[in-house]
Design an enzyme around this catalytic site. Structure first.
Site, PDB file in Angstrom:
ATOM      1  N   ASP A 130       0.837  -1.201   0.000  1.00  0.00           N
ATOM      2  CA  ASP A 130       0.000   0.000   0.000  1.00  0.00           C
ATOM      3  C   ASP A 130       0.868   1.245   0.000  1.00  0.00           C
ATOM      4  O   ASP A 130       1.267   1.723   1.045  1.00  0.00           O
ATOM      5  CB  ASP A 130      -0.906  -0.052   1.234  1.00  0.00           C
ATOM      6  CG  ASP A 130      -1.960   1.025   1.261  1.00  0.00           C
ATOM      7  OD1 ASP A 130      -2.148   1.705   0.237  1.00  0.00           O
ATOM      8  OD2 ASP A 130      -2.601   1.195   2.320  1.00  0.00           O
ATOM      9  N   GLU A 135      -3.017  10.603   0.623  1.00  0.00           N
ATOM     10  CA  GLU A 135      -4.211   9.748   0.596  1.00  0.00           C
ATOM     11  C   GLU A 135      -4.502   9.157   1.965  1.00  0.00           C
ATOM     12  O   GLU A 135      -5.668   8.996   2.349  1.00  0.00           O
ATOM     13  CB  GLU A 135      -4.022   8.628  -0.432  1.00  0.00           C
ATOM     14  CG  GLU A 135      -5.284   7.801  -0.695  1.00  0.00           C
ATOM     15  CD  GLU A 135      -5.474   6.627   0.263  1.00  0.00           C
ATOM     16  OE1 GLU A 135      -6.590   6.075   0.323  1.00  0.00           O
ATOM     17  OE2 GLU A 135      -4.498   6.264   0.957  1.00  0.00           O
ATOM     18  N   GLU A 136      -3.460   8.831   2.700  1.00  0.00           N
ATOM     19  CA  GLU A 136      -3.640   8.169   3.991  1.00  0.00           C
ATOM     20  C   GLU A 136      -4.146   9.108   5.083  1.00  0.00           C
ATOM     21  O   GLU A 136      -4.534   8.646   6.154  1.00  0.00           O
ATOM     22  CB  GLU A 136      -2.318   7.534   4.445  1.00  0.00           C
ATOM     23  CG  GLU A 136      -1.769   6.450   3.519  1.00  0.00           C
ATOM     24  CD  GLU A 136      -2.555   5.155   3.582  1.00  0.00           C
ATOM     25  OE1 GLU A 136      -3.588   5.112   4.289  1.00  0.00           O
ATOM     26  OE2 GLU A 136      -2.142   4.182   2.927  1.00  0.00           O
TER      27      GLU A 136
END
Length: 461
Positions: free
Chosen positions: A176, A208-209
């Site tokens: 990821d 994004e995280e």
């Protein structure tokens, strides 16, 4: 006589060494580049140390593949959210060397109130061949990772014999989401080599995280031209096409009490004692029907789930707690996020007033002077369920519970296909054992190539 004896001894030792190397090769064989290759021919290392031999050959496997070596380079660069500039710089250089035109898009930070803070430290990367700045097909993934950084490493199964596909690649971001980043780049390059008339764009975003600021920045910019007909998002899906994922609502609860000596608790009001029944009610909202005040479920996504991920309160055991705080993440299985917020607020208010009739519950932004005993602070990000296309033959189809950048990309135009796909499993992402095999990574590339080919067919028609 002595000379003859010495020659015989040297011959015997040489024969023993050859036999030892042959035995090691037989015991620990590895399929490299599609053919069985023993460790013979590797010089400068101890032939009796099979671990050294094995790691030497595993490293050779990685170095001999454009995909695997690119993936290694990406993972070796630390890129925890808000600190992605190093990996961004690497990608700019790499893509430029492959004849892509590369644009750098700076991404602001947000202060606690959501106000943007200008920054030139982190940036998205938008790349395309030549002057084709508005391609019909775009591949996109994120380049940030969660903490902590875990170094890149290779290992193999505990077996006398294993194939190159079995080599395990470990480290933060191996799954990821740097597996998808590497696969998408190679898939795009291979497509352009064969079909230069059908351009492909590459978009790699930050943050994004931690809320999706990178994708939302791209979405609101001139680069989001709306000329595309297919967007392929990368996330670990176990190489299945994702037909959709749950929505997201986040919120915090802050309870204001009154401090006092613990020997005389009636002189104060415990914020911890007040937040506990509230959290107990919140925790069951996904398990009770809407008719009874719960959150909705659906056949496609199952039930809505809640996670009380953080709680704190008080300063010492001998002080009645003045404040207690909790943070909750909700994965919506159905319905509108604003309706979900109403359900959540009512549940909190009902639980609070049941515990103490004169409790005042208010919605707050968390930064102003509180106007009630209990503040409900909803996060800036909220969206409903996200339905995604899964109409390409040859893939398993699934749904997932995690969030992605898909809802952060504003789509302009009709009949735009959105796909979500990638190698690796979410079950190891974010954990200390994040890893995938060489075989999984290479199979992921083949899946991306299939999706790109399908998108190219749409462009031709």
């Amino acid at each position: 006589m002595q000379k003859t004896y010495l020659l015989a001894l040297v011959s015997l030792l040489a024969s023993s060494l050859v036999e030892a190397r042959s035995t090691i090769a037989d015991q620990t064989r590895l399929d490299v580049g599609g053919s069985d290759e023993s460790f013979d021919g590797i010089d400068g290392i101890d032939p009796n140390n099979s671990n050294v031999l094995t790691h030497k050959l595993m490293d050779k496997v990685i170095a001999s593949s454009e995909l695997l070596s690119l993936h290694r380079s990406l993972v070796e660069i630390k890129s925890i959210s808000d600190n992605e500039q190093a990996v961004g710089g690497f990608l700019m250089d790499y893509l430029s060397s492959k004849n892509f035109t590369v644009e750098k898009q700076y991404v602001d930070y947000d202060d606690p109130t959501g106000k943007p803070i200008r920054s030139n430290r982190r940036f998205n990367i938008y790349a395309y061949p030549g002057d084709s700045a508005s391609p019909g097909i775009i591949l996109t993934s994120h380049i940030d990772t969660v903490p902590p950084f875990i170094p890149y490493s290779l290992s193999h199964p505990e077996s006398d014999s294993f194939k190159r596909d079995d080599i395990l690649i470990s480290g933060r971001g191996t799954v990821d989401d740097k597996a998808s980043v590497a696969c998408q780049i190679i898939a795009a390059m291979e497509h352009l080599e064969k079909h230069p008339d059908i351009p492909i764009g590459l978009l790699f975003v930050v943050s994004e995280e931690v809320g999706g600021k990178g994708m939302s920045t791209f979405s609101d910019s001139r680069l989001n031209s709306g000329t595309y007909h297919t967007i392929i998002f990368g996330e670990p899906t176990e190489r299945a096409l994702v037909a959709g994922h749950k929505g997201m609502v986040s919120f915090g609860i802050r309870v204001h009490g009154k401090p006092a000596h613990s020997g005389y608790p009636w002189l104060g009001r415990s914020a911890v004692s007040e937040i506990l029944p509230i959290l107990a009610e919140v925790d069951r909202l996904g398990d009770i029907p809407v008719s009874q005040g719960g959150l909705p479920s659906s056949e496609k996504y199952g039930r809505t789930t809640l996670n009380i991920g953080f709680m704190s309160g008080g300063v010492a055991a001998n002080v009645v707690p003045e404040q207690a705080v909790a943070k909750v993440a909700v994965r919506l299985a159905a319905g509108d996020p604003e309706d979900a917020k109403d359900i959540i607020f009512r549940a909190i208010r009902n639980a609070a007033t049941k515990h103490r009739k004169d409790a005042t519950v208010v919605i707050s932004n968390g930064h102003e002077q509180p106007k009630g005993d209990i503040e409900v602070i909803f996060g800036l990000e909220a969206y409903g369920v996200v339905d995604i296309d899964a109409d390409v033959d040859g893939f398993n189809v699934t749904t997932v519970n995690y969030g992605t950048d898909v809802p952060h990309w504003k789509i302009y135009g009709d009949n735009v296909k959105r796909y979500l796909y990638g190698p690796g499993t979410i079950f190891v992402a974010h954990g200390k054992d994040e890893a995938l095999t060489v075989g999984e990574l290479e199979a992921g590339l083949e899946g991306y190539k299939t999706l790109v080919a399908k998108a190219a067919e749409r462009e031709r028609t």
